[in-house]
Design a protein around this motif. Sequence first.
Motif, short mmCIF file in Angstrom:
data_model
loop_
_atom_site.label_atom_id
_atom_site.label_comp_id
_atom_site.label_asym_id
_atom_site.label_seq_id
_atom_site.Cartn_x
_atom_site.Cartn_y
_atom_site.Cartn_z
N ASP A 17 -5.98 3.02 0.86
CA ASP A 17 -5.85 3.89 -0.01
C ASP A 17 -7.00 4.33 -0.86
O ASP A 17 -7.11 5.67 -1.22
N VAL A 18 -7.93 3.28 -1.04
CA VAL A 18 -9.04 3.66 -1.81
C VAL A 18 -9.93 4.64 -1.04
O VAL A 18 -10.39 5.85 -1.73
N SER A 19 -9.91 4.43 0.32
CA SER A 19 -10.82 5.15 0.93
C SER A 19 -10.34 6.79 1.05
O SER A 19 -10.89 7.68 1.27
N VAL A 62 0.78 -1.13 0.04
CA VAL A 62 -0.09 -0.13 0.05
C VAL A 62 0.97 1.17 0.02
O VAL A 62 2.03 1.22 0.16
N HIS A 63 0.25 2.37 -0.19
CA HIS A 63 0.65 3.69 -0.04
C HIS A 63 0.75 4.08 1.26
O HIS A 63 1.80 4.54 1.99
N GLY A 64 -0.32 4.36 1.88
CA GLY A 64 -0.68 4.64 3.12
C GLY A 64 -1.18 6.07 3.57
O GLY A 64 -1.74 6.18 4.47
N ASP A 65 -0.96 6.96 2.49
CA ASP A 65 -1.40 8.35 2.67
C ASP A 65 -1.82 8.76 1.38
O ASP A 65 -1.36 10.02 0.94
N VAL A 90 -13.73 -1.46 4.66
CA VAL A 90 -13.32 -0.19 4.19
C VAL A 90 -13.92 0.82 5.44
O VAL A 90 -13.41 1.94 5.62
N ALA A 91 -15.17 0.44 5.91
CA ALA A 91 -15.86 1.46 7.11
C ALA A 91 -14.80 2.19 7.94
O ALA A 91 -14.67 3.30 8.06
#
Length: 360
Positions: A261-263, A228-231, A308-309
């Motif tokens: 990442d998506v959220s 992931v990227h994370g931010d 995701v919530a």
Amino acid sequence: MLEMKLENLENYLRSILDGKIELTGIGEIGSLDEQGMKDFGYGKPMLINFRQDGKPVQAVLSAMKGDRYGHQFYWDRAAILMFQYETGGLMKHHVRPMGLGYVDGSGRLVPVKDVNEFFILNEKVEGKDYFLDLERIKSGQLLERDIGLTAEFALWLADLHSAKSPEKDLYHRRIRQLIGDSECIFGLIDAYPHPFEHFPEKRFIDLEKKLIEWRWKLRRYDHRLSEVHGDFHPWNVLIREDGGFSVLDRSRGQWGEPADDVSTMTCNYLLYSLYSGPRLSGDFEQLYRTLWDTYLDKTNDREILEVVAPFYVFRGLVIASPEWYPGHPLEVRQALFRFLENILEEDVFDYQNINKYLQG
């Protein structure tokens, strides 16, 4: 323990100590079998014997080993050793720290001396901040290339998240950070004004209780650990003249939950839309749906909607914060608060009907 040559150790001692240094011996001190009831140790310390201007001196060289208690990576362990070096000598009766350093790839012991602050040097890339595009879109100037760029974000995330890891402890760690870390949910809550008239203490308490339930739910999803990227938010993306993009400031480690990442990006589309009314609509709804639809079409990861919530809660707390975003109209902040409460009430996020989570 560390693999080292005697000459490397002697050179290290000479770099941190005054006078004439002569190494006279090195060996293990203690063992994990000699710690009584304590079953767990961070590594075997090494006894160092040397002479300083002819006077015999003894020191103990210690390092930490990785474990699942938040010490998986060398930078985790470095933070603890830096703390011990900085503060150990300030405590009465505590042994005096003599030196701090690291072992490089060739086995040399490299000193870290007189530390005040660390820094990082990165390459300079061309581009403008992506949030400037969102400001343009907010004023009613959506371009076709904006839709294409959002789709590129989704495809890039899908490719990034395709790398998986079997290290379940890292997934549990990431969820633990999400809920309890100083930079994440509980830390953000503590940074809100207390009392805060627009979100009273009882609502914070109820939110935290619900998040504990989600923490235990997410433990069942540790098979999802991905790169992931994370931010990944609009202030960490640079858009180039050729339409490409670069990302900045990767955060909280290489591995995590793709929903983070998506959220993060889609939550900002929601924020910008709320400046035009109490719903996700218009151009920003189109961007939101483009990212979600493209990502799901590419990955077929419908399971992301089950987890995701709480990541939306994290990002919702960020963008609703009166410290980080003091200029929000009250109705924008209140809509975000409703969103982060309501989204926790359903087991599966209904991304196509996000506006129902904004209702009071």
